[in-house]
Design a protein around this motif. Structure first.
Motif, PDB file in Angstrom:
ATOM      1  N   TYR A 103       2.324   7.404  -6.801  1.00 15.94           N
ATOM      2  CA  TYR A 103       1.424   8.155  -7.413  1.00 15.94           C
ATOM      3  C   TYR A 103       1.699   9.645  -6.653  1.00 15.94           C
ATOM      4  N   TYR A 104       2.167   9.658  -5.485  1.00 17.86           N
ATOM      5  CA  TYR A 104       2.327  10.979  -4.660  1.00 17.86           C
ATOM      6  C   TYR A 104       3.838  11.450  -4.862  1.00 17.86           C
ATOM      7  N   LEU A 105       4.918  10.790  -4.906  1.00 19.63           N
ATOM      8  CA  LEU A 105       6.313  10.980  -5.266  1.00 19.63           C
ATOM      9  C   LEU A 105       6.716  10.904  -6.722  1.00 19.63           C
ATOM     10  N   ASN A 106       5.929  10.722  -7.514  1.00 25.04           N
ATOM     11  CA  ASN A 106       6.488  10.377  -8.751  1.00 25.04           C
ATOM     12  C   ASN A 106       7.321  11.539  -9.559  1.00 25.04           C
ATOM     13  N   SER A 107       7.213  12.669  -9.429  1.00 23.66           N
ATOM     14  CA  SER A 107       8.306  13.684  -9.774  1.00 23.66           C
ATOM     15  C   SER A 107       9.237  14.093  -9.038  1.00 23.66           C
ATOM     16  N   GLU A 108       9.541  13.531  -7.909  1.00 20.69           N
ATOM     17  CA  GLU A 108      10.461  13.879  -7.124  1.00 20.69           C
ATOM     18  C   GLU A 108      12.035  13.279  -7.689  1.00 20.69           C
ATOM     19  N   LEU A 109      12.794  14.234  -7.203  1.00 20.93           N
ATOM     20  CA  LEU A 109      14.195  13.848  -7.699  1.00 20.93           C
ATOM     21  C   LEU A 109      14.793  12.374  -7.341  1.00 20.93           C
ATOM     22  N   ASN A 110      14.761  12.241  -5.929  1.00 15.30           N
ATOM     23  CA  ASN A 110      15.261  11.132  -5.292  1.00 15.30           C
ATOM     24  C   ASN A 110      14.314  10.061  -5.185  1.00 15.30           C
TER      25      ASN A 110
ATOM     26  N   SER B 229       1.097  -1.256  -0.018  1.00 17.40           N
ATOM     27  CA  SER B 229       0.003   0.013  -0.131  1.00 17.40           C
ATOM     28  C   SER B 229       0.920   1.245  -0.059  1.00 17.40           C
ATOM     29  N   VAL B 230       1.804   1.352   0.795  1.00 21.63           N
ATOM     30  CA  VAL B 230       2.849   2.339   0.666  1.00 21.63           C
ATOM     31  C   VAL B 230       3.367   2.536  -0.431  1.00 21.63           C
ATOM     32  N   LEU B 231       3.943   1.476  -1.146  1.00 23.63           N
ATOM     33  CA  LEU B 231       4.616   1.618  -2.403  1.00 23.63           C
ATOM     34  C   LEU B 231       3.754   2.190  -3.534  1.00 23.63           C
ATOM     35  N   ILE B 232       2.306   1.850  -3.241  1.00 25.42           N
ATOM     36  CA  ILE B 232       1.520   2.343  -4.576  1.00 25.42           C
ATOM     37  C   ILE B 232       1.321   3.602  -4.230  1.00 25.42           C
ATOM     38  N   PHE B 233       1.077   3.990  -3.049  1.00 25.83           N
ATOM     39  CA  PHE B 233       0.601   5.327  -2.624  1.00 25.83           C
ATOM     40  C   PHE B 233       1.777   6.437  -3.050  1.00 25.83           C
ATOM     41  N   SER B 234       3.171   6.022  -2.806  1.00 31.28           N
ATOM     42  CA  SER B 234       4.234   6.744  -3.104  1.00 31.28           C
ATOM     43  C   SER B 234       4.674   6.914  -4.426  1.00 31.28           C
TER      44      SER B 234
END
Length: 112
Positions: free
Chosen positions: A67-74, A60-65
């Motif tokens: 979508y949520y952190l898709n455009s982050e650099l790291n 669940s955390v991997l799926i949420f992250s």
């Protein structure tokens, strides 16, 4: 029939079968045994059940992250550290020796 409904039904079927069959289940893996240094892992019903719950939360955390952190650099670094954290949780859950517990606990602390 939607594939997600089929997969959810299949997962519930596997959980039902495992709850019915796994209380008598015990598996031990001994990778290295030498005086105080030993890598032992035991798989009991409680540890397998906790690992299933840990897998669901991690998934669940991997799926949420995703979508949520898709455009982050790291983003790849975040995934790497999260998977090290989860792997150390799994190894801490299945560990049977003090050395394995210490190694898992140290990896857990470093990754957190």
């Amino acid at each position: 029939m939607n594939i997600s409904i089929f997969l959810i039904g299949f997962v519930f079927f596997l959980v039902g079968v495992s709850v019915w069959l796994l209380p008598t289940f015990k598996l031990g893996i001994y990778l290295l045994e030498w005086d105080f240094l030993s890598l032992k892992f035991n798989f009991y019903f409680n540890s397998v059940l906790f690992s299933f719950i840990l897998f669901l939360v991690t998934f669940s955390v991997l799926i949420f992250s995703t979508y949520y952190l898709n455009s982050e650099l790291n983003f790849n670094y975040y995934y790497f550290v999260l998977l090290i954290f989860v792997g150390s949780m799994f190894s801490l859950n299945f560990s049977n020796s003090i050395f394995t517990m210490l190694l898992s606990w140290d990896l857990l602390g470093i990754s957190s």
